[in-house]
Design an enzyme around this catalytic site. Structure first.
Site, PDB file in Angstrom:
ATOM      1  N   GLY A 255     -49.509 -13.262  71.768  1.00  0.00           N
ATOM      2  CA  GLY A 255     -50.091 -14.603  71.644  1.00  0.00           C
ATOM      3  C   GLY A 255     -49.050 -15.652  71.276  1.00  0.00           C
TER       4      GLY A 255
ATOM      5  N   HIS B   8     -44.745  -4.673  69.077  1.00  0.00           N
ATOM      6  CA  HIS B   8     -44.371  -6.046  69.444  1.00  0.00           C
ATOM      7  C   HIS B   8     -43.169  -6.097  70.392  1.00  0.00           C
ATOM      8  CE1 HIS B   8     -47.119  -6.789  66.298  1.00  0.00           C
ATOM      9  NE2 HIS B   8     -46.278  -6.897  65.290  1.00  0.00           N
TER      10      HIS B   8
ATOM     11  N   ALA C  52     -64.033  -8.751  55.753  1.00  0.00           N
ATOM     12  CA  ALA C  52     -63.852 -10.184  55.478  1.00  0.00           C
ATOM     13  C   ALA C  52     -63.254 -10.462  54.110  1.00  0.00           C
ATOM     14  CB  ALA C  52     -65.195 -10.884  55.596  1.00  0.00           C
TER      15      ALA C  52
HETATM   16  O1  LIG Z   1     -47.115  -6.827  62.696  1.00  0.00           O
HETATM   17  C1  LIG Z   1     -46.263  -7.228  61.925  1.00  0.00           C
HETATM   18  O2  LIG Z   1     -45.650  -8.392  62.173  1.00  0.00           O
HETATM   19  C2  LIG Z   1     -45.054  -9.125  61.123  1.00  0.00           C
HETATM   20  C3  LIG Z   1     -44.204 -10.201  61.787  1.00  0.00           C
HETATM   21  O3  LIG Z   1     -45.057 -11.092  62.450  1.00  0.00           O
HETATM   22  P1  LIG Z   1     -44.636 -12.614  62.600  1.00  0.00           P
HETATM   23  O4  LIG Z   1     -45.720 -13.210  63.404  1.00  0.00           O
HETATM   24  O5  LIG Z   1     -44.530 -13.165  61.196  1.00  0.00           O
HETATM   25  O6  LIG Z   1     -43.308 -12.606  63.274  1.00  0.00           O
HETATM   26  C4  LIG Z   1     -44.224  -8.240  60.226  1.00  0.00           C
HETATM   27  O7  LIG Z   1     -43.752  -8.972  59.105  1.00  0.00           O
HETATM   28  C5  LIG Z   1     -45.098  -7.110  59.714  1.00  0.00           C
HETATM   29  O8  LIG Z   1     -44.329  -6.224  58.927  1.00  0.00           O
HETATM   30  C6  LIG Z   1     -45.713  -6.363  60.876  1.00  0.00           C
HETATM   31  O9  LIG Z   1     -46.678  -5.444  60.387  1.00  0.00           O
END
Ligand SMILES: O=C1O[C@H](COP(=O)(O)O)[C@@H](O)[C@H](O)[C@H]1O
Ligand SMILES: NC(=O)C1=CN([C@@H]2O[C@H](COP(=O)(O)OP(=O)(O)OC[C@H]3O[C@@H](n4cnc5c(N)ncnc54)[C@H](OP(=O)(O)O)[C@@H]3O)[C@@H](O)[C@H]2O)C=CC1
Length: 539
Positions: free
Chosen positions: A219, A278, A50
């Protein structure tokens, strides 16, 4: 998946935009309140780590957004847990500014939310410390007179402590009267072998239905929209295959560098950071077949079954299918180059940009290139999916000597969510040549009321977890299949078999990458977007 959730599970909006109150949900017939039973039960949320950044910047705001929308039970305690010494008030003070910044004018409600937050100090490997917290929680739960106590454990800590804290929770913190769920944040390993280790640890302690592996891209509004767009319309699915689609390009661009996260980033690189997770999840949603069900109680596994089949149909990526880059300082010196960051070794060859191509070897997609591009410190911030269609066979005969642009369907995930289809129409007036324009759904103008206060990806995902819906979380076998695609490439890169090409920060990335991508996707250089204006409306 949660796209289905949006359709089937969200409270009805007909009479009023407000969600039902807790009393309404609790009083509603069982089928109407499906998934919302937890609202009438008691809940303890343990935020592990946290004191950290993730908890402050992402977890706390998401919990607040659920509180604000009445999606958390009345009998609820959020316990921040970490090793550092801190009082309840100090944790609230650390979380408050982030909430106030995002929700100006809601200070009273934020304070009411923060009054549900307490802080308890403990070691991650101490079952005794964790048990101490839950002995106290049990007393609270009993004082509340609730028979059912649910517990959500949010792991906002690095994977190196998953095993310790997981064992401590198992020994000292599980509820015997309600559900126990674990939300686990990436990274889920660095390659196949380290993922298997992590998976063994977690599976040795918790069951799959207790484990929620978060990929926050699942999400995001537009990714949740993918299943609805594809399967709730009759016009897309017949075209969604190799006979009509020439290529698919998935793009992730950020206009910032590693911004103080160089230490973390350097041991991961862009391929692990966003592509293996992602963008691969997005690819799976785009390429998968229709699930048996995309909403209802048990739809989670139907969706994930289809996604994992896609991942199994992709061969591991080889070095020749990849171009990498690493950003250097821009000409104006407005930011340091990647290796000039104090937390990055001077001789680092970690890629901050990559473009690669893969194929889904199944009857639907054989031969269609799926291109992924991702980079930091580029010319813009953008995440999108672009599906380019074949030029119609009759075009050359019907419009001799005239270039007919290809149709493209674009889903812009961020910023300014939009779905647009580049479509040819006759040039208005006396000319007759086809001209590319777009059927355009910009979320900001069509759904302005909803988009203005759109919940974060984490808010949607934590709500799914509270409702026991796993479709928008990544399953163990998906992670394994995704690592199989990327591990050989990552190992080759680490063995120094290919080096990143330097590119100037805030540029498009290496020119070689554009050349590589153009082998699979050729853009239409003549297309120009004209944002709608009053004048257009009159025409
Ligand atoms: O998981 C990650 O995602 C971010 C980008 O996420 P977003 O929601 O801002 O598009 C990325 O900047 C980061 O390096 C990565 O670890
Ligand atoms: N509703 C809306 O808001 C709409 C907005 N628009 C806007 O109109 C503009 C044009 O749209 P669109 O045609 O879809 O997108 P772009 O022309 O910007 O991009 C088309 C594709 O070509 C690539 N590309 C762009 N510039 C170059 C270059 N110099 N060299 C090589 N490749 C390049 C892009 O890659 P990369 O991403 O890497 O640059 C992308 O894959 C965009 O800004 C878009 O947002 C259009 C329609 C609707």
């Amino acid at each position: 998946m949660a796209g289905g959730t949006a359709v089937a599970e969200r409270p009805p909006k007909a009479a009023s935009a407000a969600p039902p109150t807790q009393e309404e949900v609790a009083a509603a017939p069982a089928d109407a309140s499906a998934g919302s039973k937890y609202l009438a039960e008691s809940l303890t949320i343990l935020v592990i780590g946290a004191s950290g950044d993730l908890a402050k910047k992402l977890t706390a705001p998401a919990l607040y957004e659920l509180y604000q929308r009445d999606y958390l039970p009345k009998q609820m305690t959020i316990v921040g847990y970490a090793r550092s010494k801190k009082t309840d008030e100090e944790l609230r003070d650390a979380w408050r500014p982030v909430l106030v910044k995002k929700h100006k004018g809601e200070e009273d409600r934020i304070d009411a939310f923060l009054s549900t937050v307490i802080y308890r100090r403990g070691q991650y490997d101490s079952a005794e410390d964790v048990k101490g917290v839950f002995d106290e929680m049990e007393e609270r739960e009993q004082a509340d007179g609730q028979e059912v106590a649910n517990r959500l454990f949010y792991f906002a800590v690095p994977p190196s402590v998953f095993a310790d804290i997981g064992s401590a929770i198992k020994e000292g913190a599980l509820s015997k009267t309600g559900w126990n769920r674990l939300v686990v944040e990436k990274p889920f390993g660095k390659d196949t072998a380290s993922f298997e280790e992590l998976s063994k640890t977690i599976n040795g302690l918790f069951t799959p239905d207790q484990t929620y592996f978060v990929d926050h891209y699942l999400g995001k509004e537009m990714n949740q929209n993918l299943l609805v767009l594809r399967f709730a319309n009759s016009m897309f699915e017949p075209l969604w295959n190799r006979h009509y689609v020439e290529s698919v390009v998935i793009t992730f661009k950020e206009d910032i560098g590693t911004e103080g996260r160089g230490g973390y980033f350097d041991s991961f690189g862009i391929i692990r950071d966003v592509m293996q997770n992602h963008l691969t999840q997005m690819l799976a949603l785009i390429a998968m077949d229709a699930p048996v069900r995309a909403a209802g109680e048990d739809f989670g596994d139907y969706v994930r079954d289809e996604k994992v089949k896609v991942l199994h149909a992709i061969k591991p990526i080889t070095l020749d299918k990849c171009v990498m880059g690493q950003y250097a300082a821009p000409d104006d010196g407005s930011m340091p180059g990647y290796t000039e960051d104090d937390t990055v070794p001077d001789d680092s060859v970690t890629p901050t940009y990559a473009a690669l191509v893969m194929y889904v070897d199944n009857p639907r997609w054989a031969g269609v290139p799926f291109v992924m591009k991702a980079g930091k410190a580029l010319d813009e911030k953008k995440v999108e999916v672009r599906m380019k269609f074949h030029t119609p066979a009759a075009a050359a005969a019907m419009f001799p000597g005239i270039r007919v642009p290809a149709n493209e369907l674009v889903l812009r995930v961020q910023p300014n969510e939009a779905v647009y289809m580049k479509t040819n129409v006759k040039t208005p007036g006396l000319a007759g040549a086809p001209v590319a324009t777009e059927l355009d759904l910009s979320y900001g103008s069509r759904f302005d009321d909803k988009m203005a206060d759109s919940p974060s990806a984490y808010t949607r995902l934590i709500l799914d977890c509270l409702r026991g819906k796993q479709a928008a979380f990544v399953r163990d076998d998906e992670l394994r299949a995704a690592w199989k695609i990327f591990t050989p490439l990552l190992h080759d890169i680490e063995a120094g078999k290919k080096q990143p090409i330097k590119y100037k920060a805030f540029s498009r990335g290496p020119a070689e990458a554009d050349e590589f991508v153009s082998r699979f996707y050729k853009r239409d250089p003549t297309y120009e977007w004209h944002p709608p204006t009053q004048g257009d409306a009159k025409m």
